[in-house]
Structure formats: structure tokens, C-alpha cells
Design a protein around this motif. Sequence first.
Motif, PDB file in Angstrom:
ATOM      1  N   SER A 109      -3.118   0.803  -3.461  1.00  0.00           N
ATOM      2  CA  SER A 109      -2.428  -0.438  -3.123  1.00  0.00           C
ATOM      3  C   SER A 109      -2.134  -1.150  -4.429  1.00  0.00           C
ATOM      4  N   ARG A 152       0.830  -1.201   0.000  1.00  0.00           N
ATOM      5  CA  ARG A 152       0.000   0.000   0.000  1.00  0.00           C
ATOM      6  C   ARG A 152       0.860   1.245   0.000  1.00  0.00           C
ATOM      7  N   VAL A 153       0.417   2.242  -0.727  1.00  0.00           N
ATOM      8  CA  VAL A 153       1.068   3.538  -0.687  1.00  0.00           C
ATOM      9  C   VAL A 153       0.012   4.559  -0.264  1.00  0.00           C
TER      10      VAL A 153
END
Length: 711
Positions: free
Chosen positions: A226, A131-132
Motif C-alpha cells: 500500500s 493498495r496494490v
Amino acid sequence: MPTIVQVPDLPLPPLRQELRIERGAPLVSGAPSWTIFDPVRHMFFQIGQTEMAILSLWRGRSAPALGAELRRQGYAGEAADGALKSMIQFCFANGLTQRPAGDAVQSLTAQRERSRRDWWRWMLDNYLFFRVPLVRPSAFLERTVSRVAPLWSQVALLVFLAAGVLGLLLVSRQWDAFIGSFLYFFSLEGAIAYGFSLILVKLVHELGHAYTATHFGCRVPTMGVSFLVMMPVLYTDTTSAWRLRSRRERLLIDCAGVTAELMLATVAVLAWLALPDGILRSVAFIVGTTSWIMTLVVNLNPFMRFDGYYLLSDMLGVPNLQMRSFALGRWWLRERLFDLSEPRPEVLPNPVHLGLIAYAFATWLYRLVLYVGIALLVYHFFFKALGILLFAVEMVVFIGRPIWHEMQAWHDRASAIRHRGRHRWWLWLTGGTILLLALPIKRHITAPAVMVTIGDTPLVAGDVARIETVHVTSGQRVRAGTALFTLASPDLDRQIARRGVTLTRIEAQLARAMADAQDLSNRAVLERERIAERDALAGLETRRTKLVLRADTDGMIVDLDLGLHRGRWLNGSEILARLVTPGFRDVQAYVAEKDIRLIKIGATGRFIPNDPTQRSYRVRLVERTHGAAERIDREELASVNGGPVAVTEMNGALIPNSANYRVRLAAEITEKVPNFEQIVPGRVVIAADPTSPLLDVLSRITRTYRAEAGG
Ligand SMILES: [Zn+2]
């Protein structure tokens, strides 16, 4: 199993002070539940009544003292002991206790440091899913949530339902035009429109989750992207919805994404009706059709951690559905395999218990299929070396590792397993199965074939030549090897003579060069020339021997050209006569590539005509080509003529679509042969070498590997 409960008789380390414990939604059994919220990591854990009692008795007690106090309060028996053990283990494992050497934040930092050092492990775990976080939207959401508040009313629901029905009705009246919008996407502009629509739809989906969570008073700490197998997917962190006591509210948050998309789709369909042709109309089309259908299929799938999973989890009232069902599934498997009589990881009403086990196995099966599929996809997508590496990594991480962990769990229970003795049964069964698979089994291969009931060989010169002698008359019976025509080719004789002279000259030069030790390079050139000259000469000699035409089987000369006489010139392609061999049955078959190595010269079988009124014949394999056939000679077998071999017609030749090997079989003759030429289509069934299925699979894998790694 880690034996963390070997705690000495010392007070347990106190729980971290910043943890918040709140009353949660009732559990699936109807029992009350509590939620532990860890604000440092923004994580939630749900616990039941016994666990809550344990936590309230935690402070200042050692594990045995806590157990004693628990019994005094009426939590007795194996279930309470189990709960105590697992609760202590749980608190340690999740870092809920203060460490003697510092505060929680520090120990968490240390943990993170530790995990950072194992970057390769992180990579393995995360390259398929990570995830970002992009934005911290809570302030914005809280400021603007009142503007979208009307959407949660029943009026809004009714309006959208009515609009949806109206849209569908109107669209169905212009169905062709609607479907016609599809054509628009096969252009750059169309592709851009498609990408734009997807982003729009996904944004609305995530805002649906986020606003609904905010609406019910949950904070949304982050939203972002993500990555699932390098494919970006938007996400909204709605973990704080776990704090909601109302299951209905949690379900609404889970559904909000898909609901928002459906609402948007309704608007889009109506927009499509109103808009003129163009990019906007295309966007409306996508939003109104494909995107939400895809969303339903992907998002509502409960086996991946998408909306469908959380929906199922909240609907059942089983938080941490996956973790808990996996624990139950593993327990169930071990009980079935080894009869260990271990306590259940948790005690649930029977239907839920069985449901969770079924869910665990369904998820494992789904993941097995999915991960193998992804691994194959990755393998084909990347260039060869990286493809193989990623394939191997994926198989190890996603399929090998969970199996390995379970094997370790068995290893830890080795003595108990031995004690119960059921494992022997499984060992026998596994060993027996492997043995059975390793045993060679007799097999047959089937191939399309034709039988020719009379041999008919046209006799041609094959070279420009002059007739010297005609040795036969029409109707004459001949034996194999008999000379039929002797031809002469003065041109060939001249060429042979010339080559002979050249060769003699080269050999003389070579002899001189040998005497002169200095002339090395010249000698090499001469050697090469000599070899070339000899080869050419040998080829010409072969052609000259073929000027005597001989019968290659016993037979009879028919259709002898009456104009043949000594001195007549032939261009090489005219038919001089035909050699027919009555009583001869020749079967020609085309064997698929996978079968060809299974059959050997001398293998026996049967030719079975397609016409069921005709008899079948015993056949023996007499000839097998080494390369795949470049063309199909028996046109009655070709698919263009309704035959079983798939071909493409190219410049009059029938080119097979897949590799086929031509084989010839001799049929056994037991009857008087009809006196006319007949071609019988059918198939041959040939006995193949017995092979073991296990070895077969292994050799196929090695061959694939060699082909991929080597070529
Ligand atoms: Zn969603």
C-alpha cells in the motif's frame, strides 16, 4: 443526513442470499454480536442483538410492519426505532439488499462503474493512500503453516525471551563496537544493506500476521503494497479475522507483525555477535536495532490505520472503531455547540462512550497536524507549481472536505439549530473573537543597539588632491556647513575639461545628424553617447564639490594635522583632523527584518543600557536604511564579541547571518555630558505602528503567496 428512511409501505427488498451471518465475539457491553460477511466484496460488518432481530424479521415485511413486529417481540422504545432506521439505512448503503432490477453482483458492478467514472475523485481519495495487491497467498500459507507452528508455543516464547536477554547482555559488553556499526551506513554498500534489511524485516512482519491468521483458520486473500504518500508499505489483508469469536486470537493476529519483528531482532542481535565485519553484520545490526524501534513507533500508533489501531479496536471490543468514534465525536460536538438533543448514534457504557469521543478528537487533531505536515512536505518536495497544486489539493481533500461535510450536516439541521437558539451565542463569540483580532493593537519592537555619547567624525579627503586652504585651527568651534578645508585636484579639473570638450563635439555632431533626416541610426548612437558623457561629467562635478570639506554637524576641530600646508598632496585616506561633537548622543540599532516595516521615522522609544546601574534615554528614530545591512559596523554588537547579533566573520568583516536593518536614533539630552568618549551597549524599545493581528496574518500569507507564485 440523507433521509433514506422515507420508505413507502412496501416490503423491504430481500437481503442478498450469499451474505453469511455468523456469531461473533461479544460486544464491549458484553452483549452478544454477529458478523455479516459479504463474500463478494470480502467485507465484514458487526451487528448487535437488536440488529440481528431486525434481520431475522426482515423477509417479506415493510418497514412499519417490521417495526410493529419488533415491538411485539419486546424491542421497544426509541433505541429500537433508532436501530431499525439505521439498520435499514445501513443495509441499503452497504449494498446488502437485492436490488429489484437485478442481482447483487450486477448492482455492485454498476456501482464500481459509477465510481470509475469519477476517476478524479478516486485520484483525490487515493493518491495519498492506495493498495496494490501482489499475491494471493492463502494456498501457500495453508501448505506451510505447519512448519512454523512451533513458534506459537510457550516454549518458543520462553526461548526467544531468554535469547533476547542474553543478546542484550552480550551486546552491552561490546557496546562501542555495536554502536560503531552505524558508521558503516554512510556508503553505497551500507545504503544497499539498509534497504535490504528493511525489506527483510517488513516481509517477516507481514508473514507474522499472515501465518497467525492462517493458524487460527482465517483465509488471507491478498498481500501486497500500500502506498502512503507515495511511500510503499507492505500490507496483509486479515479482514477475515473479524469472524473470529475469540478476542484473544484476534489480538494475537494484530500483534503478530510486531512480535515476528522482535523475534527476528533477537536472532539478528545474536547473529551480530557471531558474524565477522561486513555487509551481513550490518544487516544484522539494522534488523537488531533501528528497524524494530521505528516499527514500534509507527505501527503501534492508534491514530493511523496501522496495527496499533486494530489492536486498540480489538482490545476495546469496538469494531469499526474509527467510524463509530467519529460518529460519536460529531454527535458530541453538535450537542455541545447547538444543544440539539439528538439521540446518540449508539448507546455504549459511559466510559467507552467518553473514551470513543476522546479518541475521535485525538485522531482529528493528530490528522490535522499530520496532513498539514505532509502537505508542507509535498509542497517543498515538488517543484513550485506542482508543489502549490498538491498542497492545495491536500488541504482541500484532507482538511477542507471533512469540515465541509460537517458544515453541511449543520446546514441540514439549520431549523433545529435556530429553534434551540444556542447558535446565537456561538455567533456572538466567533464574531467577537474576529473583531478583537481585527482591532489594531499597539506594539513595541526591540532591537540590539549601542549608544555613543560623543560624536567623532574623522575628516578625510577621499580623493587624491592638493591642499589649497586650511580654514580652521585646532580647538576651533564650528557650525554645521562650515568649510574646513579647500582642496584642489588638477587631474579632476583636466578630466572635467576633457569631458566637456567631448560633450561639445557630440552635441555638434548631433546637431548635424538632426539636419540629415536619413542618418537615424547614427543619431541614436550619438544620443546614447551624449547621455553617458553627461553622467560622467556630473559625477566628476560632484567629486569636485566634495573637495571643499565641510562640517556636517556642530562641533569642535581636534587633532588637526600640523603638517598641512598649501600645496601639499594628499593620497585621500589620511585623517586631516577630527570633528567631535560633545553633548551628542547617537544610538545605532540593528532591527530584524520582520520588525523593520513596523517602525517609521520619528517613532519614539527608549534606549536601555545593558548595565542596569546606567540610566535609560528617550530616543527618536532619525534614519532608516532601505536595504539590509551587508555588514555589522558596531563590533560590540556582534556575536563573535559576545553581542546579540549573530554574525559570521569573513575577511575581517562581520557578516550578519540574517537580514538586519541599521537604524539611527537620536537620544534626548537632559544632563551634562561626561567629557570622555563612551560606548554604551544596550537595546532600544521602539513604539511600532499599531497593527491588527488578523490583517498581519493575512498580509503575511499574501506576501508568501506573491513571493512563491511570482518569484
Ligand atoms: Zn502489521
